[in-house]
Design an enzyme around this catalytic site. Structure first.
Site, PDB file in Angstrom:
ATOM      1  N   ASP A  70       0.865  -1.181   0.000  1.00 47.56           N
ATOM      2  CA  ASP A  70       0.000   0.000   0.000  1.00 47.56           C
ATOM      3  C   ASP A  70       0.903   1.233   0.000  1.00 47.56           C
ATOM      4  O   ASP A  70       1.679   1.427   0.926  1.00 47.56           O
ATOM      5  CB  ASP A  70      -0.878  -0.046   1.262  1.00 47.56           C
ATOM      6  CG  ASP A  70      -1.751   1.188   1.392  1.00 47.56           C
ATOM      7  OD1 ASP A  70      -2.260   1.632   0.366  1.00 47.56           O
ATOM      8  OD2 ASP A  70      -1.894   1.706   2.506  1.00 47.56           O
ATOM      9  N   THR A 103      -3.096   5.169  -3.832  1.00 50.48           N
ATOM     10  CA  THR A 103      -2.000   5.921  -3.199  1.00 50.48           C
ATOM     11  C   THR A 103      -0.667   5.657  -3.899  1.00 50.48           C
ATOM     12  O   THR A 103       0.204   6.510  -3.899  1.00 50.48           O
ATOM     13  CB  THR A 103      -1.874   5.529  -1.715  1.00 50.48           C
ATOM     14  OG1 THR A 103      -1.902   4.111  -1.617  1.00 50.48           O
ATOM     15  CG2 THR A 103      -2.991   6.100  -0.905  1.00 50.48           C
ATOM     16  N   THR A 104      -0.530   4.449  -4.486  1.00 51.23           N
ATOM     17  CA  THR A 104       0.716   4.163  -5.219  1.00 51.23           C
ATOM     18  C   THR A 104       0.671   4.881  -6.568  1.00 51.23           C
ATOM     19  O   THR A 104       1.638   5.532  -6.971  1.00 51.23           O
ATOM     20  CB  THR A 104       0.882   2.642  -5.432  1.00 51.23           C
ATOM     21  OG1 THR A 104       0.530   1.972  -4.233  1.00 51.23           O
ATOM     22  CG2 THR A 104       2.303   2.290  -5.793  1.00 51.23           C
ATOM     23  N   ASP A 406      -8.909   0.081   2.701  1.00 56.75           N
ATOM     24  CA  ASP A 406      -8.908   0.546   1.308  1.00 56.75           C
ATOM     25  C   ASP A 406     -10.211   0.188   0.603  1.00 56.75           C
ATOM     26  O   ASP A 406     -10.769   0.994  -0.138  1.00 56.75           O
ATOM     27  CB  ASP A 406      -7.724  -0.060   0.533  1.00 56.75           C
ATOM     28  CG  ASP A 406      -6.441   0.730   0.784  1.00 56.75           C
ATOM     29  OD1 ASP A 406      -6.479   1.602   1.669  1.00 56.75           O
ATOM     30  OD2 ASP A 406      -5.428   0.486   0.113  1.00 56.75           O
TER      31      ASP A 406
END
Length: 540
Positions: A70, A103-104, A406
């Site tokens: 994550d 988020t990546t 998530d």
């Protein structure tokens, strides 16, 4: 003298010119160093993008190990010293708050845009021009994405499930997506507030990790779970109460103490006995009053001043058949009240039956190595839900907890903005194709910047195919070709290795994840471009 001065003047002039020349170099160097530092951070998380991304093992100072892919978790735990690189860490945090997923991707996109900007700077284009053009690109990109998106209804459970599974598939615990996905969808749909249907407060969903069992044993409980265990005295307390009346107190069931500075000095035994008798009487009165209100389950808030529950009080409560849970954390109080419908009671005078809540069953259950208290069948209509996450070891357990977070965020995005788009690098490729076409209608520097921005977005499909072990150049070229021919839903099929229609493959994601990723990444890149000097302050 004049003859002597003249050569000195001559000698001094070139130095002035050189100083001026160096000043022009400095902002360029600072900008370049900022871009390099931020790109280094982006490259470190690039390999963990997508379902076939690699995981990172993070070790902290204490030696605790975290395994995750994550982006937000990796960057949060990374020790980043360079101030510009720290901006990317903040960026992934912002994406985590705004959308919860992607988020990546957001960091990878920002790294690629910085790379494009650095090439444009090398061609001599002014940073402000690039910055303004990128702003226009971002607005245009959001417009293109919005046109691609399909509206959905919250009643369409299968679409919500597909989006949750897409998010879970790129996680370490992806094999359990079939269990965690439906759970996340049900949890979010239960806590949607009818008075404010476009938002979900995720604080109403409590995720409690407990060691033991496997991720398959994870369960959603319509009620309340407390990670504390019941307090039982020497005689052994109650473990289960049916038709419970629950009271939540914020005061202490123990004899009052003197202030810090004061002391009570006793000179003989009779006084000592009297103090003990008084204490016993005081505690008994408190417990009697609690019993009188009809309470048979008591939650006690944690106290730092003195023992929240003395042994004597616990003994009396056990005798009166009242189940006791002590050390309820201060921040959990609001959740407990929402879930059960009871009201916190700050002093014994307010302990009346109106403040209590009723529930069908309160029981202590053995879970793995520990115990938890479960409250089910609350009569108050509560908009809260608890998820008990299980895992065979700490690493899996915490990763499962993050993955559920998530998935919950993805469903929350769909509640906020009820549109979905294809995943698997499809939206980014479509943007690249459309922005390149649009760039041809522009002239001057803007056209250059639009072109660079469009090419930079291809980093997402490129990285996805690279991580899946495909040939990135061939795959991205083929994908671009399919999009140019009007197949806007085509993306990289990581499972089979190739290109296919993402809607048929059930790879879907909320529109909000993509739009916020592009807006936030562009914003960060613009602010990094505009910095031309780093000044250190003097410590006072």
């Amino acid at each position: 003298l004049a003859a002597k001065m003249a050569p000195m003047k001559m000698a001094r002039r070139p130095t002035g010119k050189k100083a001026q020349f160096q000043d022009k170099e400095k902002p360029t160097q600072i900008r370049e160093s900022n871009i390099q530092a931020a790109k280094a951070v982006a490259d470190s998380v690039r390999t963990s993008l997508g379902p076939k991304g690699m995981d990172k093992m993070i070790q902290d100072e204490k030696g605790d190990v975290t395994i995750t892919n994550d982006g937000a978790t990796i960057l949060k735990q990374m020790k980043v010293l360079h101030p510009a690189a720290r901006m990317l860490v903040e960026l992934s945090k912002a994406q985590d708050v705004e959308a919860g997923d992607g988020t990546t991707s957001v960091v990878v996109i920002a790294g690629s845009l910085l790379n494009a900007a650095s090439k444009l700077l090398g061609r001599g284009i002014h940073p402000t021009v690039i910055s303004d053009a990128f702003q226009k690109c971002s607005a245009k990109a959001v417009e293109v994405l919005t046109n691609m998106a399909k509206p959905i209804e919250l009643s369409d459970r299968s679409l919500l499930l597909t989006s949750a599974n897409t998010s879970l598939n790129s996680k370490v615990v992806s094999q359990y997506a079939g269990i965690l996905g439906p759970m996340s969808v049900d949890a979010v749909l239960k806590v949607v507030d009818s008075s404010n249907p476009n938002n979900v407060d995720l604080r109403n969903i409590r995720v409690i990790p407990k060691l033991g069992g496997t991720v398959e044993d994870t369960e959603m409980i319509d009620g309340l779970i407390l990670s504390q265990k019941t307090a039982s005295g020497a005689g052994g307390g109650l473990r289960r109460v049916e038709k419970a009346k629950i009271g939540l107190i914020q005061f202490c069931l123990s004899p009052p103490k003197t202030d810090m500075e004061n002391q009570v000095i006793l000179s003989d035994y009779t006084q000592m006995d009297r103090v003990l008798r008084e204490e016993r009487q005081y505690t008994l009165n408190l417990v009697k009053q609690i019993k009188k209100a009809g309470c048979n389950v008591l939650f006690i808030q944690k106290s730092i001043l003195r023992d929240a529950l003395s042994d004597l009080a616990l003994h009396f409560l056990n005798k009166m058949k009242i189940l006791v849970v002590k050390d309820v954390e201060r921040e959990d109080i609001e959740f407990v009240c929402k879930s059960t419908g009871c009201k916190p009671i700050a002093s014994i005078d307010h302990f009346t039956s109106e403040m209590l809540a009723s529930a069908e069953l309160v029981e202590e259950v053995n879970v793995g190595t520990g115990r938890i208290v479960k409250v089910t069948g609350c009569s108050a209509a509560s908009n809260t839900v608890s998820i008990l996450v299980r895992g065979s070891n700490k690493l899996v357990l915490h990763e499962a907890e993050r993955s559920i977070h998530d998935a919950l965020c993805v469903i929350r995005c769909l509640v906020k903005k009820r549109f979905i788009i294809a995943g698997g690098g499809a939206p980014e490729t479509e943007l690249a194709v459309q922005l390149l076409q649009y760039a041809q209608t522009l002239s001057g520097m803007e056209a250059y910047c639009f072109q660079a921005y469009a090419e930079a977005l291809e980093v997402v499909p490129y990285t996805l195919s690279e991580n899946a072990g495909l040939n990135p150049i061939a795959t991205v070229t083929e994908l671009r070709n399919r999009h140019a021919n009007g197949d806007s839903g085509c993306g990289i099929n990581v499972r089979r290795g190739g290109i296919s229609d993402m809607a048929q493959e059930n790879v879907l994601q909320p529109l909000l994840v993509s739009t916020s990723a592009i807006e936030l990444a562009t914003e960060t890149v613009r602010s990094i471009l505009k910095i031309d000097d780093i000044v250190n302050t003097r410590g006072h």
